[in-house]
Design an enzyme around this catalytic site. Structure first.
Site, PDB file in Angstrom:
ATOM      1  N   ASP A 120       0.853  -1.190   0.000  1.00  0.00           N
ATOM      2  CA  ASP A 120       0.000   0.000   0.000  1.00  0.00           C
ATOM      3  C   ASP A 120       0.889   1.240   0.000  1.00  0.00           C
ATOM      4  O   ASP A 120       2.050   1.183   0.414  1.00  0.00           O
ATOM      5  CB  ASP A 120      -0.940   0.019   1.211  1.00  0.00           C
ATOM      6  CG  ASP A 120      -2.253   0.732   0.908  1.00  0.00           C
ATOM      7  OD1 ASP A 120      -3.297   0.069   0.821  1.00  0.00           O
ATOM      8  OD2 ASP A 120      -2.233   1.981   0.744  1.00  0.00           O
ATOM      9  N   VAL A 123       2.014   1.894  -6.757  1.00  0.00           N
ATOM     10  CA  VAL A 123       1.927   0.970  -7.895  1.00  0.00           C
ATOM     11  C   VAL A 123       1.959   1.666  -9.252  1.00  0.00           C
ATOM     12  O   VAL A 123       2.077   1.000 -10.275  1.00  0.00           O
ATOM     13  CB  VAL A 123       0.671   0.060  -7.802  1.00  0.00           C
ATOM     14  CG1 VAL A 123       0.803  -0.941  -6.679  1.00  0.00           C
ATOM     15  CG2 VAL A 123      -0.602   0.884  -7.685  1.00  0.00           C
ATOM     16  N   ASN A 128      -4.893  -4.822  -7.227  1.00  0.00           N
ATOM     17  CA  ASN A 128      -6.201  -4.326  -6.799  1.00  0.00           C
ATOM     18  C   ASN A 128      -6.245  -2.843  -6.490  1.00  0.00           C
ATOM     19  O   ASN A 128      -7.316  -2.233  -6.548  1.00  0.00           O
ATOM     20  CB  ASN A 128      -6.600  -5.158  -5.559  1.00  0.00           C
ATOM     21  CG  ASN A 128      -7.695  -4.530  -4.752  1.00  0.00           C
ATOM     22  OD1 ASN A 128      -8.845  -4.560  -5.165  1.00  0.00           O
ATOM     23  ND2 ASN A 128      -7.353  -3.939  -3.617  1.00  0.00           N
ATOM     24  N   TYR A 166     -11.985   6.707 -14.955  1.00  0.00           N
ATOM     25  CA  TYR A 166     -12.119   5.467 -14.178  1.00  0.00           C
ATOM     26  C   TYR A 166     -12.708   4.356 -15.045  1.00  0.00           C
ATOM     27  O   TYR A 166     -12.172   3.246 -15.114  1.00  0.00           O
ATOM     28  CB  TYR A 166     -13.024   5.728 -12.964  1.00  0.00           C
ATOM     29  CG  TYR A 166     -13.215   4.534 -12.052  1.00  0.00           C
ATOM     30  CD1 TYR A 166     -12.344   4.302 -10.988  1.00  0.00           C
ATOM     31  CD2 TYR A 166     -14.262   3.638 -12.240  1.00  0.00           C
ATOM     32  CE1 TYR A 166     -12.505   3.210 -10.156  1.00  0.00           C
ATOM     33  CE2 TYR A 166     -14.432   2.547 -11.415  1.00  0.00           C
ATOM     34  CZ  TYR A 166     -13.554   2.338 -10.369  1.00  0.00           C
ATOM     35  OH  TYR A 166     -13.714   1.237  -9.551  1.00  0.00           O
ATOM     36  N   LYS A 176     -10.824   0.887 -16.299  1.00  0.00           N
ATOM     37  CA  LYS A 176     -11.284  -0.464 -15.954  1.00  0.00           C
ATOM     38  C   LYS A 176     -11.557  -1.289 -17.214  1.00  0.00           C
ATOM     39  O   LYS A 176     -11.348  -2.505 -17.232  1.00  0.00           O
ATOM     40  CB  LYS A 176     -12.520  -0.388 -15.056  1.00  0.00           C
ATOM     41  CG  LYS A 176     -12.250   0.253 -13.688  1.00  0.00           C
ATOM     42  CD  LYS A 176     -11.157  -0.464 -12.918  1.00  0.00           C
ATOM     43  CE  LYS A 176     -11.023   0.032 -11.482  1.00  0.00           C
ATOM     44  NZ  LYS A 176      -9.949  -0.657 -10.746  1.00  0.00           N
TER      45      LYS A 176
HETATM   46  N1  LIG Z   1     -15.609  -0.058  -3.693  1.00  0.00           N
HETATM   47  C1  LIG Z   1     -16.306  -0.288  -4.789  1.00  0.00           C
HETATM   48  O1  LIG Z   1     -17.537  -0.110  -4.828  1.00  0.00           O
HETATM   49  C2  LIG Z   1     -15.625  -0.832  -6.024  1.00  0.00           C
HETATM   50  C3  LIG Z   1     -16.400  -1.278  -7.108  1.00  0.00           C
HETATM   51  C4  LIG Z   1     -15.757  -1.765  -8.244  1.00  0.00           C
HETATM   52  C5  LIG Z   1     -14.367  -1.794  -8.280  1.00  0.00           C
HETATM   53  N2  LIG Z   1     -13.631  -1.342  -7.224  1.00  0.00           N
HETATM   54  C6  LIG Z   1     -12.173  -1.399  -7.320  1.00  0.00           C
HETATM   55  O2  LIG Z   1     -11.668  -2.206  -6.283  1.00  0.00           O
HETATM   56  C7  LIG Z   1     -10.353  -1.791  -5.947  1.00  0.00           C
HETATM   57  C8  LIG Z   1     -10.280  -1.560  -4.452  1.00  0.00           C
HETATM   58  O3  LIG Z   1     -11.280  -0.626  -4.095  1.00  0.00           O
HETATM   59  P1  LIG Z   1     -11.670  -0.323  -2.569  1.00  0.00           P
HETATM   60  O4  LIG Z   1     -13.071   0.168  -2.580  1.00  0.00           O
HETATM   61  O5  LIG Z   1     -11.284  -1.460  -1.712  1.00  0.00           O
HETATM   62  O6  LIG Z   1     -10.711   0.954  -2.325  1.00  0.00           O
HETATM   63  P2  LIG Z   1     -10.137   1.606  -0.989  1.00  0.00           P
HETATM   64  O7  LIG Z   1      -9.991   3.046  -1.278  1.00  0.00           O
HETATM   65  O8  LIG Z   1     -10.909   1.171   0.218  1.00  0.00           O
HETATM   66  O9  LIG Z   1      -8.671   0.948  -0.910  1.00  0.00           O
HETATM   67  C9  LIG Z   1      -7.707   1.179  -1.893  1.00  0.00           C
HETATM   68  C10 LIG Z   1      -6.318   1.060  -1.273  1.00  0.00           C
HETATM   69  O10 LIG Z   1      -5.360   1.290  -2.318  1.00  0.00           O
HETATM   70  C11 LIG Z   1      -4.344   2.135  -1.831  1.00  0.00           C
HETATM   71  N3  LIG Z   1      -3.748   2.863  -2.953  1.00  0.00           N
HETATM   72  C12 LIG Z   1      -4.299   3.897  -3.661  1.00  0.00           C
HETATM   73  N4  LIG Z   1      -3.425   4.327  -4.577  1.00  0.00           N
HETATM   74  C13 LIG Z   1      -2.318   3.549  -4.479  1.00  0.00           C
HETATM   75  C14 LIG Z   1      -1.069   3.512  -5.164  1.00  0.00           C
HETATM   76  N5  LIG Z   1      -0.798   4.368  -6.146  1.00  0.00           N
HETATM   77  N6  LIG Z   1      -0.168   2.571  -4.800  1.00  0.00           N
HETATM   78  C15 LIG Z   1      -0.425   1.708  -3.790  1.00  0.00           C
HETATM   79  N7  LIG Z   1      -1.588   1.713  -3.098  1.00  0.00           N
HETATM   80  C16 LIG Z   1      -2.511   2.621  -3.443  1.00  0.00           C
HETATM   81  C17 LIG Z   1      -5.031   3.057  -0.838  1.00  0.00           C
HETATM   82  O11 LIG Z   1      -4.102   3.613   0.076  1.00  0.00           O
HETATM   83  C18 LIG Z   1      -6.043   2.113  -0.183  1.00  0.00           C
HETATM   84  O12 LIG Z   1      -5.504   1.491   0.966  1.00  0.00           O
HETATM   85  C19 LIG Z   1     -10.078  -0.551  -6.788  1.00  0.00           C
HETATM   86  O13 LIG Z   1      -9.340  -0.920  -7.941  1.00  0.00           O
HETATM   87  C20 LIG Z   1     -11.465  -0.075  -7.162  1.00  0.00           C
HETATM   88  O14 LIG Z   1     -11.457   0.663  -8.345  1.00  0.00           O
HETATM   89  C21 LIG Z   1     -14.231  -0.863  -6.094  1.00  0.00           C
END
Ligand SMILES: NC(=O)c1ccc[n+]([C@@H]2O[C@H](COP(=O)([O-])OP(=O)(O)OC[C@H]3O[C@@H](n4cnc5c(N)ncnc54)[C@H](O)[C@@H]3O)[C@@H](O)[C@H]2O)c1
Length: 254
Positions: free
Chosen positions: A37, A59, A85, A153, A157
């Site tokens: 992270d 990342v 992720n 976004y 995706k």
């Molecule tokens: N939450 C939703 O409804 C949803 C729906 C579809 C897809 N997603 C996808 O699922 C994935 C996770 O989403 P989430 O809701 O758990 O997000 P979240 O914001 O709860 O967690 C994301 C984590 O990624 C870390 N992060 C962000 N940028 C970073 C970087 N450049 N390098 C390393 N770490 C980094 C953040 O610090 C955080 O801990 C994402 O790719 C998101 O697009 C989420």
């Protein structure tokens, strides 16, 4: 279930949400977790909780990605699972008419270029091992259009989905499976806060979900653990939808 006994799993975005729930699930199933992270506090907490290793990395930076897989390999001896992720959805990314190039590029770098780096640098380890499972987080918006747009976004995706398909096909005979997780909306703290303040906004979305509620992060983690495990041995290059039926629905139940 101990389907991931002693497998080494690198999870990006492990400090929060889907990544954190997956770190917990992987550890329960016996994996050695490398929690990656950008957020040092959240990432360290996650790694400590699951008895794993924290690697601070951005990342969107290739050197960081190279280092995180190298550290995983040096510490635990293999790279068996890569859950790519980490992702962002900042408010500046909105309608195409108002989203500037800086916001567009930042989202592409964190959501799409990062997955390119992660796959590029995980696959050589997996080739040498003759096995591996990669799961890239896409989204249901990669397969559906939304009038409440987040244009970069959505495009990012879509890119994750197409790249995953191609890699799944290219490396299928080397024992490497590559799948995309396409979550529907997940009940995260951010989403709760947004919709508690604005119930109409929540309702506008909920009406499209046949199951009638948002997903829990643990439900995503269960799907990721399945894809990571040998139970999914014949599944590759798939767009694995975990969306409560959204993408199949026309009229939903009352
Ligand atoms: N939450 C939703 O409804 C949803 C729906 C579809 C897809 N997603 C996808 O699922 C994935 C996770 O989403 P989430 O809701 O758990 O997000 P979240 O914001 O709860 O967690 C994301 C984590 O990624 C870390 N992060 C962000 N940028 C970073 C970087 N450049 N390098 C390393 N770490 C980094 C953040 O610090 C955080 O801990 C994402 O790719 C998101 O697009 C989420």
């Amino acid at each position: 279930m101990q389907r991931l006994q002693d497998r080494v799993a690198v999870i990006t975005g492990a400090g929060s949400g889907i990544g954190l729930a997956t770190a917990r699930r992987f550890a329960q199933e016996g994996a050695k977790v490398v929690a990656v992270d950008l957020d040092e506090v959240a990432g360290t907490k996650a790694a400590d909780e699951v008895g794993g290793l924290f690697v601070k990395a951005d990342v969107s930076q290739e050197d960081d990605v190279i280092r995180m897989f190298r550290t995983a390999h040096e510490t635990y001896g293999s790279v068996d699972i890569a859950f790519n992720n980490a992702g962002i959805s900042p408010p500046e990314d909105d309608s195409i008419l108002t989203t500037g190039i800086d916001a567009w590029r930042r989202v592409q770098e964190v959501n799409l270029t990062s997955v390119y780096y992660c796959c590029k640098h995980a696959i050589p380890y997996m080739q040498r091992q003759g096995k591996g499972s990669i799961i890239n987080t896409a989204s249901f918006v990669a397969v559906m259009g939304s009038a409440t747009s987040q244009i970069s976004y959505t495009a990012s995706k879509g890119g994750v989905l197409a790249m995953t398909r191609e890699l799944g096909v290219q490396f299928a005979r080397e024992g490497i499976r590559v799948n995309a997780l396409c979550p529907g909306p997940v009940d995260t703290p951010l989403l709760q806060e947004l919709f508690a303040k604005d119930p109409e906004r929540a309702q506008r979305r909920l009406v499209h979900i046949p199951i009638g509620r948002f997903a829990r992060a643990e439900e995503m983690a269960a799907a990721v653990a399945f894809l990571a495990s040998d139970d999914a041995s014949f599944i590759t290059a798939s767009e694995f939808l975990v969306d409560g039926g959204i993408s199949s629905a026309y009229v939903t139940p009352l």
